[in-house]
Design a protein around this motif. Structure first.
Motif, PDB file in Angstrom:
ATOM      1  N   GLY A 194      27.494  -0.132  15.717  1.00 64.46           N
ATOM      2  CA  GLY A 194      26.199   0.628  15.232  1.00 64.46           C
ATOM      3  C   GLY A 194      26.571   1.095  13.759  1.00 64.46           C
ATOM      4  N   SER A 195      28.168   1.538  13.771  1.00 66.08           N
ATOM      5  CA  SER A 195      28.413   2.027  12.888  1.00 66.08           C
ATOM      6  C   SER A 195      28.794   1.214  11.414  1.00 66.08           C
ATOM      7  N   ILE A 196      29.302  -0.234  11.961  1.00 65.93           N
ATOM      8  CA  ILE A 196      29.247  -1.305  11.032  1.00 65.93           C
ATOM      9  C   ILE A 196      28.102  -1.645  10.513  1.00 65.93           C
ATOM     10  N   SER A 197      27.002  -1.872  11.100  1.00 67.39           N
ATOM     11  CA  SER A 197      25.888  -2.408  10.899  1.00 67.39           C
ATOM     12  C   SER A 197      24.855  -1.393  10.256  1.00 67.39           C
ATOM     13  N   GLY A 198      25.221  -0.160  10.460  1.00 71.57           N
ATOM     14  CA  GLY A 198      24.279   1.017   9.940  1.00 71.57           C
ATOM     15  C   GLY A 198      23.069   0.997  10.792  1.00 71.57           C
ATOM     16  N   SER A 199      23.137   0.607  12.270  1.00 73.27           N
ATOM     17  CA  SER A 199      21.949   0.803  13.008  1.00 73.27           C
ATOM     18  C   SER A 199      21.936   1.910  13.782  1.00 73.27           C
ATOM     19  N   LEU A 200      20.952   2.801  13.535  1.00 74.93           N
ATOM     20  CA  LEU A 200      20.822   4.024  14.707  1.00 74.93           C
ATOM     21  C   LEU A 200      20.446   3.681  15.729  1.00 74.93           C
ATOM     22  N   SER A 201      19.548   2.422  16.128  1.00 79.22           N
ATOM     23  CA  SER A 201      19.126   1.803  17.164  1.00 79.22           C
ATOM     24  C   SER A 201      20.298   1.406  18.138  1.00 79.22           C
ATOM     25  N   LEU A 202      21.290   1.053  17.769  1.00 80.19           N
ATOM     26  CA  LEU A 202      22.446   0.524  18.293  1.00 80.19           C
ATOM     27  C   LEU A 202      23.290   1.936  18.848  1.00 80.19           C
ATOM     28  N   ILE A 203      23.415   2.847  17.981  1.00 80.82           N
ATOM     29  CA  ILE A 203      24.178   4.035  18.064  1.00 80.82           C
ATOM     30  C   ILE A 203      23.388   4.708  19.215  1.00 80.82           C
ATOM     31  N   SER A 204      22.017   4.797  19.097  1.00 79.84           N
ATOM     32  CA  SER A 204      21.331   5.781  20.221  1.00 79.84           C
ATOM     33  C   SER A 204      21.422   5.009  21.564  1.00 79.84           C
ATOM     34  N   ASP A 205      21.595   3.634  21.532  1.00 76.32           N
ATOM     35  CA  ASP A 205      21.809   2.810  22.953  1.00 76.32           C
ATOM     36  C   ASP A 205      23.187   3.086  23.361  1.00 76.32           C
ATOM     37  N   ALA A 206      24.079   3.364  22.406  1.00 82.78           N
ATOM     38  CA  ALA A 206      25.425   3.674  22.681  1.00 82.78           C
ATOM     39  C   ALA A 206      25.738   5.036  23.460  1.00 82.78           C
ATOM     40  N   LEU A 207      24.633   5.998  22.830  1.00 80.28           N
ATOM     41  CA  LEU A 207      24.705   7.321  23.398  1.00 80.28           C
ATOM     42  C   LEU A 207      23.924   7.316  24.800  1.00 80.28           C
ATOM     43  N   VAL A 211      16.410  -3.393  21.404  1.00 76.56           N
ATOM     44  CA  VAL A 211      17.249  -3.685  20.421  1.00 76.56           C
ATOM     45  C   VAL A 211      17.310  -4.956  19.948  1.00 76.56           C
ATOM     46  N   ILE A 212      17.611  -6.020  20.726  1.00 74.64           N
ATOM     47  CA  ILE A 212      17.685  -7.345  20.568  1.00 74.64           C
ATOM     48  C   ILE A 212      16.197  -7.930  19.900  1.00 74.64           C
ATOM     49  N   ILE A 213      15.072  -7.605  20.379  1.00 76.50           N
ATOM     50  CA  ILE A 213      13.835  -7.858  20.027  1.00 76.50           C
ATOM     51  C   ILE A 213      13.609  -7.359  18.585  1.00 76.50           C
ATOM     52  N   SER A 214      13.960  -5.951  18.330  1.00 75.17           N
ATOM     53  CA  SER A 214      13.517  -5.597  16.998  1.00 75.17           C
ATOM     54  C   SER A 214      14.837  -5.950  15.994  1.00 75.17           C
ATOM     55  N   GLY A 215      15.769  -6.528  16.527  1.00 74.91           N
ATOM     56  CA  GLY A 215      16.925  -7.129  15.658  1.00 74.91           C
ATOM     57  C   GLY A 215      16.345  -8.380  14.863  1.00 74.91           C
ATOM     58  N   VAL A 216      15.592  -9.196  15.965  1.00 72.67           N
ATOM     59  CA  VAL A 216      15.110 -10.383  15.445  1.00 72.67           C
ATOM     60  C   VAL A 216      13.957 -10.354  14.730  1.00 72.67           C
ATOM     61  N   PHE A 217      13.094  -9.003  14.946  1.00 73.55           N
ATOM     62  CA  PHE A 217      12.052  -9.023  13.921  1.00 73.55           C
ATOM     63  C   PHE A 217      12.312  -8.478  12.674  1.00 73.55           C
ATOM     64  N   ILE A 218      13.454  -7.731  12.721  1.00 74.29           N
ATOM     65  CA  ILE A 218      14.113  -7.103  11.312  1.00 74.29           C
ATOM     66  C   ILE A 218      14.552  -8.311  10.286  1.00 74.29           C
ATOM     67  N   LYS A 219      15.477  -9.005  11.229  1.00 71.37           N
ATOM     68  CA  LYS A 219      15.890 -10.190  10.467  1.00 71.37           C
ATOM     69  C   LYS A 219      15.169 -11.242   9.865  1.00 71.37           C
ATOM     70  N   TYR A 220      13.832 -11.579  10.664  1.00 71.97           N
ATOM     71  CA  TYR A 220      13.075 -12.541  10.046  1.00 71.97           C
ATOM     72  C   TYR A 220      11.852 -12.149   9.567  1.00 71.97           C
ATOM     73  N   PHE A 221      11.431 -10.842   9.924  1.00 70.75           N
ATOM     74  CA  PHE A 221      10.152 -10.257   9.448  1.00 70.75           C
ATOM     75  C   PHE A 221      10.294  -9.024   8.463  1.00 70.75           C
ATOM     76  N   ALA A 222      11.464  -8.538   8.596  1.00 71.98           N
ATOM     77  CA  ALA A 222      11.625  -7.150   8.038  1.00 71.98           C
ATOM     78  C   ALA A 222      10.726  -6.192   8.662  1.00 71.98           C
ATOM     79  N   ILE A 223      10.375  -6.079   9.830  1.00 68.83           N
ATOM     80  CA  ILE A 223       9.593  -5.210  10.472  1.00 68.83           C
ATOM     81  C   ILE A 223      10.186  -4.176  11.245  1.00 68.83           C
ATOM     82  N   TYR A 224      10.709  -3.155  10.415  1.00 66.08           N
ATOM     83  CA  TYR A 224      11.508  -2.044  11.059  1.00 66.08           C
ATOM     84  C   TYR A 224      10.709  -1.071  11.986  1.00 66.08           C
ATOM     85  N   TRP A 225       9.538  -1.101  12.143  1.00 65.49           N
ATOM     86  CA  TRP A 225       9.000  -0.160  13.343  1.00 65.49           C
ATOM     87  C   TRP A 225       8.846  -0.698  14.518  1.00 65.49           C
TER      88      TRP A 225
END
Length: 303
Positions: free
Chosen positions: A40-53, A170-184
């Motif tokens: 999460g720190s390397i990628s800048g993903s708050l979602s991953l860090i939240s999941d880590a917490l 997180v995986i599903i959101s990562g796929v949507f972010i990567k291919y469709f830039a849908i962050y929400w």
């Protein structure tokens, strides 16, 4: 006259099995959380860090479950005449309450992130979340059998299941972010998953509170118990009945039984009939009965 009758059925003891499994899951879950913090720190993903917490908080809950099982194995003593069996129920109560708090916290965070358009490295998010999903899914499989027999292990199982679903989100959101830039999408999935976890956590919390408050088990009808006992021809009346759950495997009953004025030695046969009905028909494992003579004047024998 007073007669204490005790009969205990020996249920399959899963404590040692669950304890070993929990220890493995604790170590495994801590490694997953550490990987997610780094990812999460390397990628800048708050979602991953939240999941880590979420994973770290669940690791603490797993440790609590592990310790409670160790405590519950301690023998009874003069101060704890029933032993330490309810340590598992206390752990289930704390774990389910903590999971409700965590779910609400993550839900609030997800709402705040709905408007966020922060750029993140989707590839790292997907890979690390996939590792987390596989790890949590393995933990769910390991704890599934114990969860069917222990409220404490079930609360830990639910923690792992929530982590697995969170990793999937997180995986599903990562796929949507990567291919469709849908962050929400990440926030929407997180809110939905946490709503499901809240429902399951509430059920465990409610069950553990009922046990701690010595509530009559929901599947037991007090009137039905009395009615069955009154079918024993020697019994003239029953009153002052209390039924409660000691832990997941032990139901306790105490009450007063009215019979004719007979010798104490003659009550053994009546006790055997009572225990048979209570054990076979209602799965009540610990019975304390006080016999009272119907010849008492003005009911002075009754308390």
């Amino acid at each position: 006259m007073e007669k204490h009758s005790h009969e205990h059925h020996h249920h399959h003891d899963i404590s040692s099995i669950s304890k070993n499994k929990l220890f493995f899951v604790i170590i495994f879950n801590f490694i997953i959380a550490l990987a997610e913090v780094i990812g999460g720190s390397i990628s800048g993903s708050l979602s991953l860090i939240s999941d880590a917490l979420h994973n770290l908080s669940d690791t603490a809950s797993l440790i609590l479950s592990y310790v409670s099982i160790k405590i519950s194995e301690k023998p009874k003593n003069k101060a704890k005449t029933y032993g330490y069996k309810r340590a598992n129920i206390l752990a289930a109560f704390i774990n389910s309450a903590a999971l409700i708090g965590i779910s609400i916290f993550l839900g609030v965070q997800a709402l705040e992130k709905l408007t966020s358009l922060k750029k993140i490295n989707a590839n790292i998010v997907i890979v690390v979340a996939l590792i987390g999903l596989l790890g949590n899914f393995l933990s769910v499989i390991i704890l599934k059998k114990g969860a069917e027999k222990s409220l404490n292990v079930r609360s830990s199982y639910l923690h792992m299941l929530s982590d697995a679903m969170a990793s999937l989100a997180v995986i599903i959101s990562g796929v949507f972010i990567k291919y469709f830039a849908i962050y929400w999408i990440d926030s929407v999935l997180t809110i939905f998953i946490n709503m499901l976890i809240l429902k399951s956590s509430y059920n465990i919390l409610k069950e553990s509170i009922n046990i701690l408050m010595q509530t009559t088990p929901v599947n037991l009808d007090m009137d039905d118990v009395k009615e069955q006992l009154l079918k024993i021809k020697e019994i003239k009346g029953v009153h002052h009945f209390h039924i409660w759950t000691l832990d997941e495997n032990n139901i306790v009953l105490e009450g007063h039984i009215e019979i004719d004025d007979i010798l104490v030695s003659e009550t053994r046969a009546i006790s055997d009939k009572i225990e048979h009905i209570l054990n076979e028909d209602f799965h009540i494992t610990h019975v304390v009965i006080q016999f009272e003579s119907t010849s008492c004047e003005d009911n002075i024998c009754k308390i």
